[in-house]
Write a protein that holds these residues in place. Structure first.
Motif, PDB file in Angstrom:
ATOM      1  N   HIS A 171      75.049  11.189 -65.845  1.00 61.77           N
ATOM      2  CA  HIS A 171      73.980  11.408 -66.855  1.00 61.77           C
ATOM      3  C   HIS A 171      74.062  12.758 -67.075  1.00 61.77           C
ATOM      4  CE1 HIS A 171      73.164   7.352 -66.961  1.00 61.77           C
ATOM      5  NE2 HIS A 171      72.473   7.369 -65.368  1.00 61.77           N
ATOM      6  N   ALA A 172      74.051  12.833 -68.787  1.00 57.25           N
ATOM      7  CA  ALA A 172      73.470  14.053 -69.630  1.00 57.25           C
ATOM      8  C   ALA A 172      72.177  14.301 -68.436  1.00 57.25           C
ATOM      9  CB  ALA A 172      72.887  13.778 -70.794  1.00 57.25           C
ATOM     10  N   ASP A 173      72.007  16.202 -68.417  1.00 57.25           N
ATOM     11  CA  ASP A 173      71.128  17.059 -67.959  1.00 57.25           C
ATOM     12  C   ASP A 173      71.276  16.903 -66.474  1.00 57.25           C
ATOM     13  OD1 ASP A 173      70.649  17.850 -70.809  1.00 57.25           O
ATOM     14  OD2 ASP A 173      69.815  16.055 -71.114  1.00 57.25           O
ATOM     15  N   VAL A 174      72.226  16.106 -65.347  1.00 54.86           N
ATOM     16  CA  VAL A 174      72.253  16.077 -64.278  1.00 54.86           C
ATOM     17  C   VAL A 174      73.360  16.412 -63.806  1.00 54.86           C
ATOM     18  CG1 VAL A 174      72.492  13.858 -62.527  1.00 54.86           C
ATOM     19  CG2 VAL A 174      70.421  13.847 -64.392  1.00 54.86           C
ATOM     20  N   GLY A 186      71.009  16.504 -58.956  1.00 59.37           N
ATOM     21  CA  GLY A 186      69.419  16.529 -59.365  1.00 59.37           C
ATOM     22  C   GLY A 186      69.729  17.353 -60.694  1.00 59.37           C
ATOM     23  N   PRO A 187      68.361  17.905 -61.843  1.00 60.15           N
ATOM     24  CA  PRO A 187      68.389  18.435 -62.788  1.00 60.15           C
ATOM     25  C   PRO A 187      69.336  19.712 -63.306  1.00 60.15           C
ATOM     26  CG  PRO A 187      65.828  17.474 -62.368  1.00 60.15           C
ATOM     27  CD  PRO A 187      66.864  17.177 -60.878  1.00 60.15           C
ATOM     28  N   ALA A 188      69.989  19.221 -64.234  1.00 64.03           N
ATOM     29  CA  ALA A 188      70.590  19.879 -64.120  1.00 64.03           C
ATOM     30  C   ALA A 188      69.918  21.643 -63.984  1.00 64.03           C
ATOM     31  CB  ALA A 188      71.150  20.018 -66.043  1.00 64.03           C
ATOM     32  N   TYR A 189      69.136  21.580 -64.595  1.00 64.29           N
ATOM     33  CA  TYR A 189      68.070  22.757 -64.228  1.00 64.29           C
ATOM     34  C   TYR A 189      67.378  23.557 -63.455  1.00 64.29           C
ATOM     35  CZ  TYR A 189      63.391  20.902 -64.196  1.00 64.29           C
ATOM     36  OH  TYR A 189      62.821  20.054 -63.563  1.00 64.29           O
ATOM     37  N   PRO A 235      59.883  17.231 -51.049  1.00 66.66           N
ATOM     38  CA  PRO A 235      58.866  16.948 -51.383  1.00 66.66           C
ATOM     39  C   PRO A 235      58.785  17.384 -53.127  1.00 66.66           C
ATOM     40  CG  PRO A 235      58.850  17.412 -49.512  1.00 66.66           C
ATOM     41  CD  PRO A 235      59.436  18.238 -49.618  1.00 66.66           C
ATOM     42  N   GLY A 236      58.714  17.309 -54.296  1.00 66.80           N
ATOM     43  CA  GLY A 236      58.471  17.454 -55.333  1.00 66.80           C
ATOM     44  C   GLY A 236      58.323  16.270 -56.241  1.00 66.80           C
ATOM     45  N   VAL A 237      57.820  17.115 -57.702  1.00 69.37           N
ATOM     46  CA  VAL A 237      57.238  15.833 -58.918  1.00 69.37           C
ATOM     47  C   VAL A 237      58.626  15.492 -59.148  1.00 69.37           C
ATOM     48  CG1 VAL A 237      56.348  16.018 -60.688  1.00 69.37           C
ATOM     49  CG2 VAL A 237      54.882  17.532 -59.195  1.00 69.37           C
ATOM     50  N   VAL A 238      59.738  16.653 -59.787  1.00 74.98           N
ATOM     51  CA  VAL A 238      60.888  15.784 -59.895  1.00 74.98           C
ATOM     52  C   VAL A 238      61.709  15.115 -58.981  1.00 74.98           C
ATOM     53  CG1 VAL A 238      62.468  16.881 -61.393  1.00 74.98           C
ATOM     54  CG2 VAL A 238      60.556  17.202 -61.470  1.00 74.98           C
ATOM     55  N   GLY A 265      66.030  22.505 -52.657  1.00 78.19           N
ATOM     56  CA  GLY A 265      64.731  23.316 -52.363  1.00 78.19           C
ATOM     57  C   GLY A 265      64.418  21.472 -53.694  1.00 78.19           C
ATOM     58  N   ASN A 266      63.218  21.825 -54.497  1.00 77.66           N
ATOM     59  CA  ASN A 266      62.447  21.004 -54.372  1.00 77.66           C
ATOM     60  C   ASN A 266      63.450  19.728 -55.837  1.00 77.66           C
ATOM     61  OD1 ASN A 266      60.071  19.691 -55.826  1.00 77.66           O
ATOM     62  ND2 ASN A 266      59.847  21.596 -57.510  1.00 77.66           N
ATOM     63  N   GLY A 267      62.852  18.200 -55.609  1.00 79.58           N
ATOM     64  CA  GLY A 267      63.170  17.010 -56.484  1.00 79.58           C
ATOM     65  C   GLY A 267      64.883  17.378 -56.197  1.00 79.58           C
ATOM     66  N   ILE A 268      65.641  17.671 -54.698  1.00 79.58           N
ATOM     67  CA  ILE A 268      67.113  17.540 -55.331  1.00 79.58           C
ATOM     68  C   ILE A 268      67.360  16.199 -54.448  1.00 79.58           C
ATOM     69  CG2 ILE A 268      69.637  18.538 -54.818  1.00 79.58           C
ATOM     70  CD1 ILE A 268      68.136  19.609 -56.976  1.00 79.58           C
ATOM     71  N   LEU A 269      68.342  15.422 -54.536  1.00 78.15           N
ATOM     72  CA  LEU A 269      68.484  14.286 -53.935  1.00 78.15           C
ATOM     73  C   LEU A 269      69.543  14.719 -53.025  1.00 78.15           C
ATOM     74  CD1 LEU A 269      68.062  10.958 -52.740  1.00 78.15           C
ATOM     75  CD2 LEU A 269      69.100  10.667 -55.504  1.00 78.15           C
ATOM     76  N   VAL A 270      69.764  14.294 -51.455  1.00 79.06           N
ATOM     77  CA  VAL A 270      71.027  14.286 -51.335  1.00 79.06           C
ATOM     78  C   VAL A 270      71.273  13.134 -50.748  1.00 79.06           C
ATOM     79  CG1 VAL A 270      72.241  14.978 -48.907  1.00 79.06           C
ATOM     80  CG2 VAL A 270      70.528  16.558 -50.331  1.00 79.06           C
ATOM     81  N   ALA A 271      72.698  11.936 -50.394  1.00 78.56           N
ATOM     82  CA  ALA A 271      72.775  10.589 -50.158  1.00 78.56           C
ATOM     83  C   ALA A 271      73.400  10.379 -49.830  1.00 78.56           C
ATOM     84  CB  ALA A 271      72.621   9.520 -51.405  1.00 78.56           C
ATOM     85  N   MET A 272      74.177   9.679 -48.868  1.00 76.48           N
ATOM     86  CA  MET A 272      76.089   9.180 -48.289  1.00 76.48           C
ATOM     87  C   MET A 272      75.971   7.569 -49.231  1.00 76.48           C
ATOM     88  SD  MET A 272      77.046   8.984 -44.771  1.00 76.48           S
ATOM     89  CE  MET A 272      75.746   7.971 -43.725  1.00 76.48           C
TER      90      MET A 272
END
Length: 275
Positions: free
Chosen positions: A220-223, A246-249, A144-147, A120-127
Protein backbone atom coordinates in the motif's frame (compact mmCIF):
# COMPACT_ATOMS: atom_id res chain seq x y z
CA UNK A 1 -9.40 -25.63 -14.72
CA UNK A 2 -8.58 -22.72 -12.40
CA UNK A 3 -11.45 -20.82 -10.83
CA UNK A 4 -10.89 -17.28 -9.66
CA UNK A 5 -12.82 -14.18 -8.79
CA UNK A 6 -11.56 -10.93 -7.38
CA UNK A 7 -13.23 -7.67 -6.54
CA UNK A 8 -11.57 -4.55 -7.87
CA UNK A 9 -9.14 -2.98 -5.44
CA UNK A 10 -9.11 -5.99 -3.11
CA UNK A 11 -6.23 -8.22 -2.05
CA UNK A 12 -8.67 -11.00 -1.39
CA UNK A 13 -9.94 -13.46 -3.93
CA UNK A 14 -11.31 -16.95 -3.78
CA UNK A 15 -8.87 -18.75 -6.03
CA UNK A 16 -8.51 -22.47 -6.14
CA UNK A 17 -6.62 -24.81 -8.41
CA UNK A 18 -8.35 -28.21 -8.43
CA UNK A 19 -6.17 -31.28 -8.87
CA UNK A 20 -5.71 -32.87 -12.24
CA UNK A 21 -8.81 -34.50 -13.67
CA UNK A 22 -9.13 -38.13 -12.68
CA UNK A 23 -8.28 -37.63 -9.00
CA UNK A 24 -11.08 -39.76 -7.60
CA UNK A 25 -10.13 -38.95 -4.01
CA UNK A 26 -10.87 -35.24 -4.44
CA UNK A 27 -14.36 -34.18 -3.30
CA UNK A 28 -15.35 -31.15 -5.37
CA UNK A 29 -18.51 -30.50 -3.34
CA UNK A 30 -16.41 -30.10 -0.18
CA UNK A 31 -14.08 -27.70 -1.97
CA UNK A 32 -17.04 -25.58 -3.07
CA UNK A 33 -18.45 -25.43 0.43
CA UNK A 34 -15.10 -24.26 1.77
CA UNK A 35 -14.93 -21.67 -1.03
CA UNK A 36 -18.17 -20.20 0.32
CA UNK A 37 -16.72 -19.88 3.81
CA UNK A 38 -13.48 -18.45 2.45
CA UNK A 39 -15.42 -15.73 0.62
CA UNK A 40 -16.23 -14.02 3.93
CA UNK A 41 -13.83 -11.31 5.05
CA UNK A 42 -13.22 -9.86 8.52
CA UNK A 43 -15.05 -6.63 7.66
CA UNK A 44 -18.17 -8.42 6.37
CA UNK A 45 -21.27 -8.51 8.54
CA UNK A 46 -23.46 -10.57 6.22
CA UNK A 47 -23.45 -11.65 2.57
CA UNK A 48 -26.23 -12.69 0.22
CA UNK A 49 -26.13 -15.53 -2.27
CA UNK A 50 -25.46 -13.15 -5.15
CA UNK A 51 -22.42 -11.66 -3.42
CA UNK A 52 -21.14 -15.11 -2.53
CA UNK A 53 -21.60 -16.25 -6.12
CA UNK A 54 -19.60 -13.26 -7.38
CA UNK A 55 -16.78 -13.85 -4.92
CA UNK A 56 -16.59 -17.61 -5.33
CA UNK A 57 -17.24 -17.83 -9.06
CA UNK A 58 -19.86 -20.53 -8.46
CA UNK A 59 -23.30 -20.63 -10.13
CA UNK A 60 -26.14 -19.05 -8.16
CA UNK A 61 -28.00 -22.36 -7.89
CA UNK A 62 -24.94 -24.09 -6.46
CA UNK A 63 -24.38 -21.28 -3.97
CA UNK A 64 -28.01 -21.49 -2.82
CA UNK A 65 -27.68 -25.20 -2.07
CA UNK A 66 -24.35 -24.74 -0.32
CA UNK A 67 -25.51 -21.86 1.89
CA UNK A 68 -28.65 -23.81 2.79
CA UNK A 69 -26.56 -26.83 3.81
CA UNK A 70 -24.00 -24.75 5.70
CA UNK A 71 -26.79 -22.97 7.58
CA UNK A 72 -28.36 -26.31 8.55
CA UNK A 73 -24.97 -27.34 9.96
CA UNK A 74 -24.55 -24.04 11.83
CA UNK A 75 -21.55 -22.79 9.88
CA UNK A 76 -23.73 -20.03 8.44
CA UNK A 77 -26.64 -18.22 10.08
CA UNK A 78 -29.51 -17.06 7.88
CA UNK A 79 -30.83 -13.56 8.62
CA UNK A 80 -34.47 -13.47 7.57
CA UNK A 81 -34.77 -9.68 7.74
CA UNK A 82 -32.07 -9.21 5.06
CA UNK A 83 -32.02 -12.57 3.29
CA UNK A 84 -28.27 -12.76 3.91
CA UNK A 85 -25.90 -15.02 5.82
CA UNK A 86 -23.31 -14.41 8.49
CA UNK A 87 -20.74 -16.87 9.79
CA UNK A 88 -21.81 -19.11 12.64
CA UNK A 89 -19.99 -19.92 15.87
CA UNK A 90 -18.75 -23.36 14.65
CA UNK A 91 -16.46 -21.56 12.18
CA UNK A 92 -14.85 -19.75 15.11
CA UNK A 93 -14.30 -23.12 16.75
CA UNK A 94 -12.38 -24.31 13.70
CA UNK A 95 -10.27 -21.17 13.74
CA UNK A 96 -9.33 -21.55 17.39
CA UNK A 97 -8.58 -25.22 16.88
CA UNK A 98 -6.12 -24.19 14.18
CA UNK A 99 -4.52 -21.51 16.33
CA UNK A 100 -4.20 -23.83 19.32
CA UNK A 101 -2.37 -26.30 17.10
CA UNK A 102 0.23 -23.67 16.21
CA UNK A 103 2.31 -23.95 19.35
CA UNK A 104 4.90 -21.67 17.78
CA UNK A 105 2.52 -18.77 18.49
CA UNK A 106 3.18 -19.14 22.21
CA UNK A 107 6.92 -19.14 21.61
CA UNK A 108 6.81 -16.21 19.21
CA UNK A 109 4.44 -13.86 21.05
CA UNK A 110 6.96 -12.48 23.60
CA UNK A 111 9.39 -11.77 20.77
CA UNK A 112 6.69 -10.02 18.75
CA UNK A 113 5.75 -7.93 21.79
CA UNK A 114 9.37 -6.96 22.42
CA UNK A 115 9.95 -5.98 18.81
CA UNK A 116 6.74 -3.91 18.72
CA UNK A 117 7.84 -2.07 21.87
CA UNK A 118 11.25 -1.41 20.34
CA UNK A 119 9.72 -0.32 17.01
CA UNK A 120 7.62 2.28 18.77
CA UNK A 121 4.34 4.10 18.45
CA UNK A 122 1.87 2.69 15.96
CA UNK A 123 4.05 -0.08 14.46
CA UNK A 124 2.50 -3.50 13.84
CA UNK A 125 4.44 -6.77 14.11
CA UNK A 126 2.73 -9.94 12.91
CA UNK A 127 3.19 -13.59 12.04
CA UNK A 128 1.16 -15.29 9.33
CA UNK A 129 0.65 -18.34 7.17
CA UNK A 130 -0.50 -18.79 3.58
CA UNK A 131 -4.06 -19.45 2.42
CA UNK A 132 -4.16 -19.71 -1.38
CA UNK A 133 -2.89 -16.32 -2.63
CA UNK A 134 -3.18 -14.48 0.69
CA UNK A 135 -1.30 -14.44 3.97
CA UNK A 136 -3.44 -14.69 7.11
CA UNK A 137 -2.26 -13.21 10.40
CA UNK A 138 -2.08 -15.78 13.21
CA UNK A 139 -0.38 -13.54 15.81
CA UNK A 140 0.07 -9.78 16.22
CA UNK A 141 1.69 -7.24 18.49
CA UNK A 142 1.65 -3.44 18.42
CA UNK A 143 2.83 -0.60 20.61
CA UNK A 144 0.16 1.66 22.04
CA UNK A 145 -0.44 4.69 19.88
CA UNK A 146 -2.94 6.69 17.91
CA UNK A 147 -1.53 5.61 14.54
CA UNK A 148 -1.49 1.91 13.63
CA UNK A 149 -2.35 -0.42 10.78
CA UNK A 150 -5.85 -1.77 11.44
CA UNK A 151 -4.95 -5.44 11.07
CA UNK A 152 -5.41 -8.24 13.59
CA UNK A 153 -5.41 -12.02 13.88
CA UNK A 154 -7.45 -13.30 10.95
CA UNK A 155 -6.64 -10.37 8.66
CA UNK A 156 -5.56 -11.18 5.10
CA UNK A 157 -2.86 -9.45 3.07
CA UNK A 158 -1.49 -10.03 -0.40
CA UNK A 159 0.90 -12.93 -0.97
CA UNK A 160 2.42 -11.25 -4.02
CA UNK A 161 2.72 -7.65 -2.85
CA UNK A 162 3.40 -7.75 0.90
CA UNK A 163 6.77 -8.25 2.59
CA UNK A 164 5.28 -11.14 4.59
CA UNK A 165 4.02 -12.84 1.44
CA UNK A 166 7.29 -12.39 -0.39
CA UNK A 167 9.20 -13.74 2.61
CA UNK A 168 6.95 -16.79 2.47
CA UNK A 169 7.65 -17.25 -1.25
CA UNK A 170 11.38 -17.07 -0.57
CA UNK A 171 11.17 -19.95 1.93
CA UNK A 172 8.58 -22.10 0.15
CA UNK A 173 9.75 -25.36 -1.47
CA UNK A 174 10.81 -24.79 -5.08
CA UNK A 175 7.89 -26.65 -6.65
CA UNK A 176 5.33 -24.83 -4.50
CA UNK A 177 6.96 -21.49 -5.30
CA UNK A 178 6.86 -22.17 -9.04
CA UNK A 179 3.17 -23.10 -8.85
CA UNK A 180 2.37 -19.97 -6.86
CA UNK A 181 4.30 -17.71 -9.23
CA UNK A 182 2.38 -19.13 -12.19
CA UNK A 183 -0.86 -18.50 -10.33
CA UNK A 184 0.16 -14.95 -9.44
CA UNK A 185 1.07 -14.26 -13.07
CA UNK A 186 -2.28 -15.62 -14.24
CA UNK A 187 -4.19 -13.27 -11.95
CA UNK A 188 -2.07 -10.17 -12.67
CA UNK A 189 -2.52 -7.72 -15.54
CA UNK A 190 0.02 -8.44 -18.27
CA UNK A 191 1.34 -4.89 -18.15
CA UNK A 192 1.85 -5.09 -14.37
CA UNK A 193 3.39 -8.58 -14.20
CA UNK A 194 7.02 -7.85 -15.26
CA UNK A 195 7.44 -5.25 -12.51
CA UNK A 196 5.68 -7.39 -9.89
CA UNK A 197 7.78 -10.41 -10.86
CA UNK A 198 10.94 -8.33 -10.56
CA UNK A 199 9.89 -7.11 -7.10
CA UNK A 200 9.21 -10.68 -5.94
CA UNK A 201 12.56 -11.95 -7.27
CA UNK A 202 14.35 -9.03 -5.62
CA UNK A 203 12.71 -9.87 -2.29
CA UNK A 204 13.71 -13.53 -2.63
CA UNK A 205 17.31 -12.47 -3.29
CA UNK A 206 17.25 -10.17 -0.25
CA UNK A 207 16.05 -13.04 1.94
CA UNK A 208 18.83 -15.28 0.61
CA UNK A 209 21.57 -12.69 1.11
CA UNK A 210 20.63 -11.00 4.37
CA UNK A 211 17.64 -12.82 5.83
CA UNK A 212 14.95 -10.14 5.35
CA UNK A 213 13.21 -8.29 2.53
CA UNK A 214 12.07 -4.68 2.34
CA UNK A 215 8.82 -3.30 0.97
CA UNK A 216 8.51 0.43 0.37
CA UNK A 217 4.95 1.24 -0.63
CA UNK A 218 4.58 -1.87 -2.83
CA UNK A 219 1.69 -3.32 -0.79
CA UNK A 220 0.00 0.00 0.00
CA UNK A 221 1.25 3.47 -0.78
CA UNK A 222 2.82 5.23 2.22
CA UNK A 223 3.24 1.93 4.11
CA UNK A 224 6.72 0.46 4.60
CA UNK A 225 7.51 -2.96 6.00
CA UNK A 226 10.13 -5.65 6.38
CA UNK A 227 9.49 -9.41 6.19
CA UNK A 228 11.30 -12.57 7.26
CA UNK A 229 10.44 -16.26 6.76
CA UNK A 230 10.01 -18.69 9.65
CA UNK A 231 10.82 -22.28 8.67
CA UNK A 232 10.37 -25.23 11.05
CA UNK A 233 13.62 -26.82 12.16
CA UNK A 234 12.83 -30.41 11.22
CA UNK A 235 9.87 -30.10 8.89
CA UNK A 236 6.40 -31.29 9.72
CA UNK A 237 5.06 -27.80 10.41
CA UNK A 238 3.94 -25.05 8.06
CA UNK A 239 6.27 -22.41 6.68
CA UNK A 240 5.29 -19.09 8.27
CA UNK A 241 6.49 -15.52 7.85
CA UNK A 242 6.71 -12.39 9.96
CA UNK A 243 6.54 -8.71 9.14
CA UNK A 244 6.94 -5.36 10.82
CA UNK A 245 5.16 -2.47 9.18
CA UNK A 246 3.66 0.96 9.55
CA UNK A 247 3.31 4.39 7.95
CA UNK A 248 6.36 5.31 5.89
CA UNK A 249 7.00 8.46 7.90
CA UNK A 250 7.34 6.31 11.03
CA UNK A 251 9.32 3.56 9.29
CA UNK A 252 11.78 5.05 6.80
CA UNK A 253 13.60 2.56 4.62
CA UNK A 254 16.90 3.27 6.37
CA UNK A 255 15.51 2.14 9.72
CA UNK A 256 14.04 -1.03 8.24
CA UNK A 257 17.33 -1.84 6.55
CA UNK A 258 19.71 -1.01 9.39
CA UNK A 259 17.68 -1.75 12.53
CA UNK A 260 14.42 -3.68 12.28
CA UNK A 261 15.38 -6.00 9.45
CA UNK A 262 18.53 -7.36 11.16
CA UNK A 263 16.65 -7.62 14.46
CA UNK A 264 13.92 -9.72 12.82
CA UNK A 265 16.45 -11.96 11.09
CA UNK A 266 18.03 -12.68 14.48
CA UNK A 267 14.62 -13.04 16.14
CA UNK A 268 13.44 -15.89 13.89
CA UNK A 269 16.57 -17.86 14.77
CA UNK A 270 15.33 -17.86 18.37
CA UNK A 271 11.72 -18.64 17.45
CA UNK A 272 12.41 -21.49 14.98
CA UNK A 273 10.36 -24.49 15.96
CA UNK A 274 10.30 -28.26 15.55
CA UNK A 275 6.93 -28.49 13.76
Amino acid sequence: MKKRTKQAGSDIAVETVPPASGDRQFVTALQRGLDILRAFRPADTALGNQELAERSGLPNSTVSRLTYTLSKLGYLVYLEETGKYRMGVPVLGLGYACLSGLKVREVAQPYLDALAEHAGNGILVAMGGRDEFSMIYVACARSPGVVSLQLNVGSRISLARSSMGRAYLAAAPARERETLLRGIEARTDKARWPRLHEEILRAIEEIETRGFCLNSGEWHADVNSVGVPLVPLHGGGPVLALNCGGPAYLLPRERLENDLGPRMAEMVKKIRYSG
